[in-house]
Design a protein around this motif. Structure first.
Motif, short mmCIF file in Angstrom:
data_model
loop_
_atom_site.label_atom_id
_atom_site.label_comp_id
_atom_site.label_asym_id
_atom_site.label_seq_id
_atom_site.Cartn_x
_atom_site.Cartn_y
_atom_site.Cartn_z
N LEU A 61 51.04 46.83 24.01
CA LEU A 61 51.78 47.87 23.19
C LEU A 61 50.96 49.58 23.60
O LEU A 61 51.86 50.46 23.55
N PHE A 62 49.62 49.31 24.51
CA PHE A 62 49.61 50.43 25.05
C PHE A 62 50.82 50.67 26.53
O PHE A 62 51.01 51.40 26.85
N LYS A 63 50.58 49.71 27.02
CA LYS A 63 51.78 49.85 27.93
C LYS A 63 53.54 50.03 27.66
O LYS A 63 54.02 51.27 27.84
N ALA A 64 53.51 49.68 27.01
CA ALA A 64 54.67 50.33 25.71
C ALA A 64 55.20 51.53 25.58
O ALA A 64 56.16 52.65 25.50
N ILE A 65 53.49 52.38 24.72
CA ILE A 65 53.62 53.68 24.36
C ILE A 65 53.57 54.43 25.83
O ILE A 65 54.45 55.22 25.97
N ALA A 66 52.84 54.08 26.99
CA ALA A 66 53.38 54.61 28.49
C ALA A 66 54.54 54.60 28.72
O ALA A 66 54.77 55.72 29.31
N PRO A 117 59.07 60.79 21.53
CA PRO A 117 58.27 61.12 21.46
C PRO A 117 57.10 60.57 21.83
O PRO A 117 56.48 60.14 21.10
N VAL A 118 56.04 60.37 22.24
CA VAL A 118 54.84 60.15 23.10
C VAL A 118 54.33 60.60 22.44
O VAL A 118 53.18 59.92 21.96
N ALA A 119 54.06 62.12 22.03
CA ALA A 119 53.19 62.31 21.08
C ALA A 119 52.81 61.47 19.80
O ALA A 119 52.10 62.00 19.23
N ARG A 120 54.04 61.46 19.45
CA ARG A 120 53.93 61.12 17.75
C ARG A 120 52.87 59.17 17.98
O ARG A 120 52.48 59.00 17.08
N TYR A 121 53.11 58.75 19.40
CA TYR A 121 52.17 57.61 19.03
C TYR A 121 50.82 57.69 19.52
O TYR A 121 49.85 56.76 19.00
N ASP A 122 49.90 58.61 19.74
CA ASP A 122 48.86 59.40 19.84
C ASP A 122 47.72 58.30 20.49
O ASP A 122 47.22 58.06 19.34
N ALA A 123 48.46 57.50 21.62
CA ALA A 123 47.26 57.19 22.15
C ALA A 123 46.28 57.47 22.57
O ALA A 123 44.96 56.71 22.66
N ALA A 124 45.97 58.52 23.06
CA ALA A 124 44.50 59.60 23.39
C ALA A 124 43.99 59.14 21.83
O ALA A 124 42.59 58.67 21.63
N LEU A 139 44.31 56.96 19.37
CA LEU A 139 43.75 55.99 18.74
C LEU A 139 42.83 55.20 19.55
O LEU A 139 41.59 54.69 19.45
N MET A 140 42.52 55.78 21.26
CA MET A 140 41.27 55.40 21.86
C MET A 140 40.57 55.72 21.88
O MET A 140 39.76 55.29 21.48
N GLN A 144 50.66 49.84 12.04
CA GLN A 144 51.35 51.50 12.00
C GLN A 144 51.75 51.60 13.32
O GLN A 144 53.05 52.51 13.13
N THR A 145 51.14 51.93 13.65
CA THR A 145 51.64 52.82 15.51
C THR A 145 52.88 52.28 16.51
O THR A 145 53.83 51.90 16.69
N PHE A 146 53.13 51.11 15.89
CA PHE A 146 53.25 49.66 15.83
C PHE A 146 54.70 49.57 15.88
O PHE A 146 56.00 49.48 16.18
N LEU A 147 54.64 49.85 14.89
CA LEU A 147 56.25 49.89 13.85
C LEU A 147 56.86 51.14 14.15
O LEU A 147 58.17 51.36 14.49
#
Length: 533
Positions: free
Chosen positions: A74-79, A87-94, A96-97, A118-121
């Motif tokens: 999931l986090f690799k896909a966000i990256a 829009p990377v910011a939409r998934y807010d990886a930081a 989430l971490m 929710q982020t995955f979807l």
């Protein structure tokens, strides 16, 4: 997102999970976890249905290897989202971490479990079918996006190899792959400073010399259209380079850098990158099978193609809807079922009351090639009608033009019945096809070579398509010919598109739709490198 950021996050996860699963009333912890999952998922009907069916078991927050691999992928896909122009910011990886690191209780773990889903979807849908809703961007985009059921994403993911699942989400078309390569190429160009100085001239022609010619030469060299040379004149080599540029940008290839050509030459790398990223979003909107054989109309290219197994087997020039509000051609897909040879033109009501009724009020005999019919289908003589008594709302007649070479639809039309009343057809106005910019119709698509288009369509059902077509045409009577195998039709709008071989093609934003899409993507969080091109 930096790779080391993702790695650091992935390696910290076992500690996070172990802390939450430390022995201390295991049953109470499980109950608290499931209650938190149920509570958080209740706000989303699809998530609630998935977790209820799953007994509120987690996908992400367990201590086993499966959950760990899901988190990692999931986090690799966000990256990787940025490489898709999402829009990377939409998934807010930081974020989430941070929340995962801060979680201390089973309840915290249940809440972050649902947030990960929710982020995955969001990411899965954006990556597969686009980050924007087309109709909200422009009302001329009527495309039905092939959205998947949200719950099915979760159930499929639970059963799949996580890496493989994310790999096949984006469009698997050659077009999308080539657009991604072009995106990378243009981003590198931006980092290197782009194509250099813009040409300080409105137009230049063969034989010219001087500073502006040198700048044009340098820009064409940077773009790959000319080999390096010290020539300071607009010579034969430069003329050939300009012609190649014009061909790649839908311009008349006369080798003269006129006003229109110069505008395109001076567009920045950033402009072209925006077009490519918009094209990628548009490709996601069409992420479904298009048909082994299909018709592809590109409104910005003023063209129609027949495509067989990803190979163009026929191409013709087209005239599209005029760039005014009620005449722009809409974008949508449908299925061509039949052609009509020697068609009658049933004048659309909007044209009948807005264009022809005013003419007939001024002169009852105006537009004498058209005929009036009442609601019962009976022909009505012009002399029997008081046109002054009618307006746009109460005009009771249908207006038709019988089959003829002067018919507005020409001698054949190709039908894929739709609520927009759009189809492909012949036209008596052949001179318009010589124009570079061909937006003149009321919305339908006029073809320069309609007979040849018909032959190609019929070639799949007869050994003599030309003979079959002309046998019907020569009768002079309106005749319907069914296609034994209906053919999907895709009316598209691409200001950037690729070829199996050769350079990426760019076209002007005729209706301004791509500018609106880019604006919407920007507002959603998509951005470019901040270097001038």
């Amino acid at each position: 997102m930096p790779v080391n950021f993702v790695r650091g996050f992935v390696f910290s996860l076992p500690i996070f999970v172990a802390t939450l699963l430390a022995p201390a009333g295991a049953e109470a912890q499980v109950t608290a976890y499931k209650q938190a999952v149920a509570e958080a998922a209740a706000k989303d009907r699809d998530l609630a249905a998935f977790y209820q069916a799953n007994g509120y078991q987690g996908l992400w927050t367990g201590k086993g290897g499966k959950d760990r691999r899901r988190r990692q992928e999931l986090f690799k896909a966000i990256a990787s989202a940025d490489s898709h122009g999402l829009p990377v910011a939409r998934y807010d990886a930081a974020g989430l971490m941070a929340r995962m690191k801060a979680a201390r209780t089973p309840r915290d773990r249940g809440l972050i479990e649902v947030e990960l889903s929710q982020t995955f979807l969001q990411l899965a849908r954006d990556m597969q079918t686009g980050a924007l809703i087309p109709a909200k961007v422009d009302d001329g985009i009527k495309r039905v996006v092939p959205y998947r059921n949200r719950t099915s994403y979760l159930t499929s993911f639970a059963k799949s190899n996580p890496r493989s699942f994310f790999r096949v989400l984006p469009p698997q078309t050659n077009e999308y792959a080539r657009l991604m390569k072009e995106k990378i190429k243009l981003e590198k160009l931006i980092a290197q400073g782009g194509w250099g100085q813009k040409v300080p001239a409105k137009s230049l022609k063969p034989g010219s010399s001087g500073g502006a010619v040198v700048v044009l030469r340098n820009r064409l060299i940077s773009m790959g259209y000319m080999r390096r040379t010290s020539s300071q004149t607009y010579d034969a080599n430069m003329q050939k380079a300009v012609q190649l540029f014009q061909q790649d940008h839908g311009l008349e290839p006369d080798g003269v850098a006129g006003a229109g050509t110069m505008i395109e030459v001076n567009r920045s790398v950033r402009d072209r990158l925006q077009s490519v990223m918009v094209a990628m979003e548009r490709e996601r909107w069409m992420n479904k099978e298009r048909g082994e054989r299909h018709v592809l109309v590109n409104l910005t290219d003023f063209s129609a193609r027949i495509v067989d197994n990803d190979r163009v087997t026929f191409q013709t020039r087209a005239v599209v809807g005029k760039n005014v509000h009620d005449r722009r051609s809409p974008e949508f897909s449908d299925v061509m079922e039949f052609m009509v040879i020697n068609p009658t033109w049933n004048v659309p009501r909007s044209i009948a009351v807005k264009e022809y009724l005013p003419m007939m009020k001024r002169n009852p005999n105006a537009a004498g090639h058209l005929q009036l019919y009442d609601g019962s289908g009976r022909k009505v003589p012009r002399g029997a009608v008081n046109f002054a008594a009618f307006n746009e709302r109460n005009f009771p007649f249908d207006i038709k033009q019988p089959p003829s070479r002067r018919n507005a639809l020409g001698l054949v039309k190709f039908m894929f019945p739709n609520k927009y009343n759009i189809y492909l057809h012949d036209t008596p106005e052949k001179a318009l096809f010589a124009r570079e910019k061909r937006d003149f119709s009321h919305g339908c698509i006029r073809l320069q070579q309609p007979f040849e288009f018909a032959y190609e369509l019929l070639s799949k059902q007869t050994s003599d398509p030309k003979g079959v077509f002309h046998a019907k045409l020569d009768t002079g009577r309106e005749t319907v010919v069914q296609l034994e195998q209906p053919v999907p039709v895709h009316i598209t709008y691409r200001t950037a598109f690729t070829q199996a071989k050769g350079r990426t093609q760019f076209r002007r934003d005729v209706y301004g739709r791509d500018a609106r899409i880019w604006d919407a993507l920007s507002k959603a969080g998509v951005s470019l490198a901040g270097v001038q091109g």
